[in-house]
Motif scaffolding. Structure first.
Motif, mmCIF file in Angstrom:
data_model
loop_
_atom_site.group_PDB
_atom_site.id
_atom_site.type_symbol
_atom_site.label_atom_id
_atom_site.label_comp_id
_atom_site.label_asym_id
_atom_site.label_seq_id
_atom_site.Cartn_x
_atom_site.Cartn_y
_atom_site.Cartn_z
ATOM 1 N N UNK A 165 0.852 -1.356 0.130
ATOM 2 C CA UNK A 165 -0.240 0.092 0.105
ATOM 3 C C UNK A 165 0.748 1.306 -0.118
ATOM 4 N N UNK A 166 1.959 1.391 0.947
ATOM 5 C CA UNK A 166 2.913 2.489 0.795
ATOM 6 C C UNK A 166 3.629 2.524 -0.304
ATOM 7 N N UNK A 167 4.043 1.285 -0.968
ATOM 8 C CA UNK A 167 4.434 1.528 -2.554
ATOM 9 C C UNK A 167 3.500 2.284 -3.258
ATOM 10 N N UNK A 168 2.409 1.745 -3.507
ATOM 11 C CA UNK A 168 1.291 2.287 -4.457
ATOM 12 C C UNK A 168 1.151 3.748 -4.048
ATOM 13 N N UNK A 169 1.340 4.263 -2.833
ATOM 14 C CA UNK A 169 1.116 5.558 -2.611
ATOM 15 C C UNK A 169 2.131 6.413 -3.231
ATOM 16 N N UNK A 170 3.385 5.977 -2.967
ATOM 17 C CA UNK A 170 4.593 6.486 -3.427
ATOM 18 C C UNK A 170 5.030 6.773 -4.676
ATOM 19 N N UNK A 171 4.520 5.807 -5.347
ATOM 20 C CA UNK A 171 4.766 5.960 -7.127
ATOM 21 C C UNK A 171 3.571 6.321 -7.714
ATOM 22 N N UNK A 172 2.555 6.699 -7.270
ATOM 23 C CA UNK A 172 1.406 7.243 -7.599
ATOM 24 C C UNK A 172 1.509 8.179 -8.736
ATOM 25 N N UNK A 173 2.479 9.177 -8.314
ATOM 26 C CA UNK A 173 2.422 10.287 -9.428
ATOM 27 C C UNK A 173 3.953 10.430 -9.976
ATOM 28 N N UNK A 174 4.781 9.057 -9.923
ATOM 29 C CA UNK A 174 6.199 9.218 -10.360
ATOM 30 C C UNK A 174 5.820 8.494 -11.796
ATOM 31 N N UNK A 175 6.591 8.985 -12.782
ATOM 32 C CA UNK A 175 6.593 8.635 -14.103
ATOM 33 C C UNK A 175 7.736 7.986 -14.669
ATOM 34 N N UNK A 176 8.970 8.364 -14.033
ATOM 35 C CA UNK A 176 10.273 7.636 -14.420
ATOM 36 C C UNK A 176 10.556 6.392 -14.061
ATOM 37 N N UNK A 177 10.753 5.571 -14.837
ATOM 38 C CA UNK A 177 11.149 4.098 -14.563
ATOM 39 C C UNK A 177 12.172 3.915 -13.429
ATOM 40 N N UNK A 178 13.302 4.699 -13.695
ATOM 41 C CA UNK A 178 14.532 4.311 -12.862
ATOM 42 C C UNK A 178 13.928 4.813 -11.258
ATOM 43 N N UNK A 179 13.063 5.976 -11.128
ATOM 44 C CA UNK A 179 12.740 6.467 -10.051
ATOM 45 C C UNK A 179 11.726 5.331 -9.392
ATOM 46 N N UNK A 180 10.989 4.901 -10.006
ATOM 47 C CA UNK A 180 10.047 3.660 -9.799
ATOM 48 C C UNK A 180 10.849 2.419 -9.079
ATOM 49 N N UNK A 181 11.687 2.193 -9.849
ATOM 50 C CA UNK A 181 12.360 1.179 -9.443
ATOM 51 C C UNK A 181 13.294 1.408 -8.101
ATOM 52 N N UNK A 182 13.896 2.632 -7.920
ATOM 53 C CA UNK A 182 14.360 3.014 -6.637
ATOM 54 C C UNK A 182 13.439 3.002 -5.330
ATOM 55 N N UNK A 183 12.462 3.522 -5.605
ATOM 56 C CA UNK A 183 11.384 3.679 -4.642
ATOM 57 C C UNK A 183 10.920 2.411 -4.122
ATOM 58 N N UNK A 184 10.891 1.191 -5.172
ATOM 59 C CA UNK A 184 10.423 -0.148 -4.872
ATOM 60 C C UNK A 184 11.635 -0.658 -4.072
ATOM 61 N N UNK A 185 12.749 -0.405 -4.568
ATOM 62 C CA UNK A 185 13.814 -1.151 -3.678
ATOM 63 C C UNK A 185 14.014 -0.533 -2.233
ATOM 64 N N UNK A 186 13.880 0.610 -2.190
ATOM 65 C CA UNK A 186 13.984 1.271 -0.751
ATOM 66 C C UNK A 186 12.828 0.580 0.026
ATOM 67 N N UNK A 187 11.672 0.659 -0.366
ATOM 68 C CA UNK A 187 10.468 -0.065 0.340
ATOM 69 C C UNK A 187 10.792 -1.437 0.507
ATOM 70 N N UNK A 188 11.430 -2.282 -0.035
ATOM 71 C CA UNK A 188 11.528 -3.593 0.253
ATOM 72 C C UNK A 188 12.713 -3.794 1.337
ATOM 73 N N UNK A 189 13.624 -2.702 1.131
ATOM 74 C CA UNK A 189 14.971 -2.892 1.973
ATOM 75 C C UNK A 189 14.478 -2.163 3.223
ATOM 76 N N UNK A 190 13.588 -1.381 3.593
ATOM 77 C CA UNK A 190 13.261 -0.924 4.859
ATOM 78 C C UNK A 190 12.179 -1.689 5.340
ATOM 79 N N UNK A 191 11.451 -2.530 4.710
ATOM 80 C CA UNK A 191 10.450 -3.458 5.125
ATOM 81 C C UNK A 191 11.250 -4.842 5.776
ATOM 82 N N UNK A 192 12.136 -5.195 4.945
ATOM 83 C CA UNK A 192 12.599 -6.436 5.380
ATOM 84 C C UNK A 192 13.975 -6.145 6.197
#
Length: 307
Positions: A165-192
């Protein structure tokens, strides 16, 4: 004649007393049998329960330990009985035991207390615990009975839902693919709670990964740049086959034992490498690294796949 009557009266009194004694004996035997049967049924319930059921003295010494306790905590009854209950309590949770025993001594129950305990392997276990006083026949409190339910799965599922849910909120307005990948990686890293997470582009011919940006925990250096897989082991062969590579300790995995020092030098002693395939080709990699040995659960791998 009077003597005969006295004899008959005495005979009947003795017969009645005998029958009464026999009846009492029969009742006592029946009660004893029913008590043994009830005890056997209770024992069967305790042993077949999916919840850990543990008894301990007021000093914290374990006196009984059912099969579910052995499964949840990893210690057999032979290993646990006679040990102190701190056997399964993490150091930072020891004060909870004093609080619980204080309530038990006061005759109170502890209801559905959510806490963390320690498996034999050292892994943390999320539990919901109910603790009740044990009394002797005179009503004196002599110990405590604990029922512990493993809620690790429920906790992990809640964490998974929250992370997505937090990932969905964080990338909702992001269009750059590299930025989306970084946000997803950060969310995974912090969660785990790992050392590093990121995505990289794969060159299968040269067996390299190009990393533009990755997420790193405090004190962990980025892997940005080009890395050659063969410098870190032989698992590139598994990745080329579309297989996820998971190892808890580079020093013990046969694919990385010879190159464990190189992996430890980049804070990647424990790794998950998940290939991203497009049109049948291995084009990218989602990776998670940890600087020390770490087990990866099936729930964690499922969460990584969701990303």
């Amino acid at each position: 004649m009077a003597s005969s009557n006295c004899f008959l009266i005495l005979f009947f009194v003795r017969q009645k007393a005998y029958r009464t004694h026999s009846t009492i004996g029969t009742v006592n035997n029946k009660l004893e049998s029913e008590a043994l049967l009830a005890q056997a049924r209770l024992g069967a319930i305790v042993e077949s329960s999916e919840d850990a059921i543990v008894a301990k003295t007021l000093d914290g010494v374990i006196t009984s330990w059912n099969e579910a306790a052995a499964k949840i905590f990893g210690y057999s009854a032979q290993e646990a009985i006679g040990q102190h209950i701190t056997l399964v309590i993490p150091d930072d949770r020891r004060s909870e035991e004093d609080l619980i025993i204080g309530k038990i001594r006061a005759g109170e129950r502890v209801h559905h207390f959510e806490t963390v305990r320690r498996h034999k392997s050292g892994a943390a276990i999320d539990l919901s615990v109910t603790v009740s006083p044990i009394r002797d026949p005179d009503g004196r409190i002599i110990g405590a009975s604990k029922i512990a339910r493993d809620i690790s799965g429920k906790k992990r599922e809640a964490i998974r839902r929250q992370a997505l849910m937090r990932l969905t909120d964080e990338i909702r307005d992001v269009e750059d693919a590299d930025e989306i990948a970084f946000v997803a990686a950060r969310r995974l890293g912090e969660t785990l709670k790992v050392s590093r997470a990121g995505y990289g582009v794969i060159d299968t011919l040269n067996e390299t990964i190009t990393i533009e940006r990755d997420w790193n925990a405090p004190g962990i250096k980025s892997l940005a740049g080009v890395l050659h897989f063969r410098n870190y082991g032989s698992y590139i062969e598994n990745l080329k086959q579309g297989e996820t590579v998971v190892f808890a300790d580079a020093e013990t995995d046969p694919r990385t034992a010879a190159t464990a020092d190189a992996l430890k030098a980049i804070s990647a002693q424990s790794v998950v490498n998940m290939p991203v395939n497009e049109q049948g080709g291995f084009v990218a990699l989602l990776y998670l690294n940890h600087e020390s040995p770490r087990e990866w659960t099936e729930d964690e791998l499922a969460l990584i796949r969701d990303f």
